[in-house]
Design a protein around this motif. Sequence first.
Motif, mmCIF file in Angstrom:
data_model
loop_
_atom_site.group_PDB
_atom_site.id
_atom_site.type_symbol
_atom_site.label_atom_id
_atom_site.label_comp_id
_atom_site.label_asym_id
_atom_site.label_seq_id
_atom_site.Cartn_x
_atom_site.Cartn_y
_atom_site.Cartn_z
ATOM 1 N N ASP A 129 0.843 -1.203 0.000
ATOM 2 C CA ASP A 129 0.000 0.000 0.000
ATOM 3 C C ASP A 129 0.878 1.254 0.000
ATOM 4 O O ASP A 129 0.614 2.213 -0.731
ATOM 5 C CB ASP A 129 -0.922 0.019 1.225
ATOM 6 C CG ASP A 129 -2.127 -0.900 1.076
ATOM 7 O OD1 ASP A 129 -2.385 -1.360 -0.053
ATOM 8 O OD2 ASP A 129 -2.794 -1.158 2.087
ATOM 9 N N GLU B 80 0.564 -10.504 -5.721
ATOM 10 C CA GLU B 80 -0.007 -9.350 -5.010
ATOM 11 C C GLU B 80 0.225 -8.056 -5.801
ATOM 12 O O GLU B 80 -0.632 -7.162 -5.809
ATOM 13 C CB GLU B 80 0.607 -9.234 -3.614
ATOM 14 C CG GLU B 80 0.210 -10.355 -2.662
ATOM 15 C CD GLU B 80 -1.295 -10.379 -2.393
ATOM 16 O OE1 GLU B 80 -1.900 -9.295 -2.265
ATOM 17 O OE2 GLU B 80 -1.856 -11.492 -2.344
ATOM 18 N N LYS C 158 -2.281 -7.921 -8.729
ATOM 19 C CA LYS C 158 -3.635 -7.541 -8.304
ATOM 20 C C LYS C 158 -3.801 -6.026 -8.315
ATOM 21 O O LYS C 158 -4.909 -5.512 -8.478
ATOM 22 C CB LYS C 158 -3.915 -8.078 -6.893
ATOM 23 C CG LYS C 158 -4.110 -9.579 -6.814
ATOM 24 C CD LYS C 158 -4.284 -10.018 -5.347
ATOM 25 C CE LYS C 158 -4.353 -11.532 -5.224
ATOM 26 N NZ LYS C 158 -4.446 -11.952 -3.799
ATOM 27 N N ARG C 159 -2.704 -5.315 -8.124
ATOM 28 C CA ARG C 159 -2.719 -3.856 -8.088
ATOM 29 C C ARG C 159 -2.325 -3.256 -9.434
ATOM 30 O O ARG C 159 -2.092 -2.043 -9.531
ATOM 31 C CB ARG C 159 -1.741 -3.360 -7.016
ATOM 32 C CG ARG C 159 -2.055 -3.846 -5.605
ATOM 33 C CD ARG C 159 -0.854 -3.666 -4.682
ATOM 34 N NE ARG C 159 -1.121 -4.192 -3.354
ATOM 35 C CZ ARG C 159 -1.499 -3.452 -2.309
ATOM 36 N NH1 ARG C 159 -1.634 -2.145 -2.453
ATOM 37 N NH2 ARG C 159 -1.732 -4.004 -1.141
ATOM 38 N N GLU C 160 -2.178 -4.115 -10.437
ATOM 39 C CA GLU C 160 -1.697 -3.705 -11.759
ATOM 40 C C GLU C 160 -0.297 -3.091 -11.667
ATOM 41 O O GLU C 160 0.049 -2.141 -12.365
ATOM 42 C CB GLU C 160 -2.684 -2.749 -12.435
ATOM 43 C CG GLU C 160 -4.040 -3.397 -12.705
ATOM 44 C CD GLU C 160 -4.980 -2.507 -13.487
ATOM 45 O OE1 GLU C 160 -4.679 -1.306 -13.642
ATOM 46 O OE2 GLU C 160 -6.031 -3.014 -13.936
ATOM 47 N N THR D 287 4.820 1.975 -9.788
ATOM 48 C CA THR D 287 4.027 0.986 -10.508
ATOM 49 C C THR D 287 4.782 -0.322 -10.693
ATOM 50 O O THR D 287 4.246 -1.270 -11.260
ATOM 51 C CB THR D 287 3.620 1.526 -11.894
ATOM 52 O OG1 THR D 287 4.810 1.812 -12.652
ATOM 53 C CG2 THR D 287 2.789 2.804 -11.768
ATOM 54 N N GLU E 219 2.551 1.666 -3.424
ATOM 55 C CA GLU E 219 1.574 2.083 -4.425
ATOM 56 C C GLU E 219 1.157 3.539 -4.218
ATOM 57 O O GLU E 219 1.060 4.314 -5.170
ATOM 58 C CB GLU E 219 0.344 1.171 -4.370
ATOM 59 C CG GLU E 219 -0.683 1.467 -5.449
ATOM 60 C CD GLU E 219 -1.872 0.519 -5.403
ATOM 61 O OE1 GLU E 219 -2.604 0.452 -6.411
ATOM 62 O OE2 GLU E 219 -2.068 -0.142 -4.368
ATOM 63 N N ASN E 220 0.938 3.931 -2.974
ATOM 64 C CA ASN E 220 0.548 5.312 -2.683
ATOM 65 C C ASN E 220 1.638 6.309 -3.053
ATOM 66 O O ASN E 220 1.357 7.476 -3.344
ATOM 67 C CB ASN E 220 0.194 5.464 -1.199
ATOM 68 C CG ASN E 220 -1.094 4.746 -0.837
ATOM 69 O OD1 ASN E 220 -1.930 4.492 -1.697
ATOM 70 N ND2 ASN E 220 -1.255 4.423 0.435
#
Length: 614
Positions: A171, A223, A226-228, A179, A174-175
Amino acid sequence: MKNQYSFIITIVFVFLSVSLQAQIKKIEPPFWWSGMQKTELQLMVYGDNISSLTPEIDGLEIKEVKKTENPNYLFVTIETENASAKNYTINFKKGEKIVDSKEYALKSRRENSANRKGFDSSDMIYLVMPDRFANGDPTNDSNSALTEKANREEQGDRHGGDIDGIIQHLDYIENLGATAIWSTPLCEDNDAKYSYHTYAQSDVYKIDARYGTNEDYKKLGSELHKREMKLIMDYVVNHWGVEHWMIKDLPTYDWIHQFPGYAQTNYRMSTQMDPNASEIDYKMCMDGWFVKTMPDLNQQNPLVLNYLIQNAIWWIEYANLDGFRVDTYSYNDKEGVATWTKAIMDEYPNFNIVGEIWLHDQAQIAYWQKDSKVGAIQNYNTHLPSVMDFTLHDAVTSVFNEENPSWDKGTIQLYENFVNDFLYPDIDNILVFAENHDTGRINQIYENIEDYKLVMTLMATVRGIPQLYYGSEIGMKGDKGKGDGDIRRDFPGGWEGDSNNAFLSSGRTATQNEYFNFTSKLFNWRKNKKVIHSGKTTQYLPENEVYVYFRSNENQTVMVVVNNSSENRSLDLSRFKENLKEAKQGKDIISEKNFSLEEKLEIAGKTSYIIEVL
């Protein structure tokens, strides 16, 4: 009667001895897949005195069995074309007698596996050193089967970070706007000291138990997807560690470069394209060992090269990888590493591989990119899609501390770096970075956040694929002069009991939040900006230490202004009419302020603008 018993016992003993000697200890790759483009598969079979055995596989054609001077190896080439995905039995026979049997699996590939899309200029890559990022599972910090134990008190020892620690903080990554993740190597490194960097691998089919398991690594990829997001493996073609089990029992004398034994590389990679280089200098760059604990692999040996190709493809298929970063690319045997690269790209045409080409001249770096016109002068093509922009790194780490800007010092160094973009066959597919795990920390070089912001403005808006080193986004420092351990400090909050948890906004200091918020804003903005990913660059000669360039396509224009002076500057915008055209307004994505673009633009000292032209 006594003689009969003795005879029987002798026969039984001989039978058992043959059986024990013939036990197959390893088969690599440990399994494979049906439906691969390259249908020939070479199995490396290892066991005590197995060279006298004959392998047979019901349902698969054995095309060749190659023996070496070491009787503990067999290299068995099988044909997998049209082979079903299932378990096959490999029988190892001595005469007509089966001495040992092993199950070997051909698995089904993921749908559309061959056409996987690698990382590209739309990505921002976050570079992690797992041992120093986060300790998700303290129970695996040390392992009874591995020599070095965890000791967080010592800078150069293992600290306990692991794969689970990365997964737990996706998280956060990603935040931040990342990418893709590039992790330094995770395969087993059983060196007695300094093993956390994992570039001296002792088993290239096994994740180091102190990081987790193969399944954990596979889970990391899952994992991320899943978040691309994407997973990039740090792959080492050039060398293994002295503790690698095959180094301790070489299949062939020339599996590694021998002199005999050790001789160190001269590190002079320029010899690889120098038409005037002596043969000995050329040889010692490629064939010399990187350091004494890293034997240099001989990719001119077809068995070695094939082993490395298959190992790389195995990891792509097993862990569902999106790319490789290849360590010490230009130290490898030139033809061998080109063959390795081409084999991977033939299997996965849309994959991406970036090579570490640590040189300080654009022509020399460009030489190593696929279809380079520079390389073509010597009829050489690496087939390597991407290279690292070390000359931009060199400029970025000096420009913003320049106290006496001059004809060739200061922001002109940035301008001159991009002048040579014509040398690269694919300028959008090069890696741009301010630092990595081998260089000085950018926040040590520039101790104030204003210079950091100027650096990151560049990284987020110039051509290429930006890479961020873990911790820079919270202002982490590290002095290369104090050793590699200092530039690889533990991320605060990655260990239970850390007083400062920088993974959380509430746990960061005000200064850490200022670093993080700026970085996050910048790279989250970049994610969907095609004008930055692939737009044309137009740059203007710096004036008074203000560097201006534009990124533009048919739909959008972005103006980047970098004021490296400590003084306020006023820009006459008529100079930029070529790009501004009739535009009257723009919005700076950093300050979110609107600006008039009709006459003059005022910019404070040590400030940057990224202006979307409206």
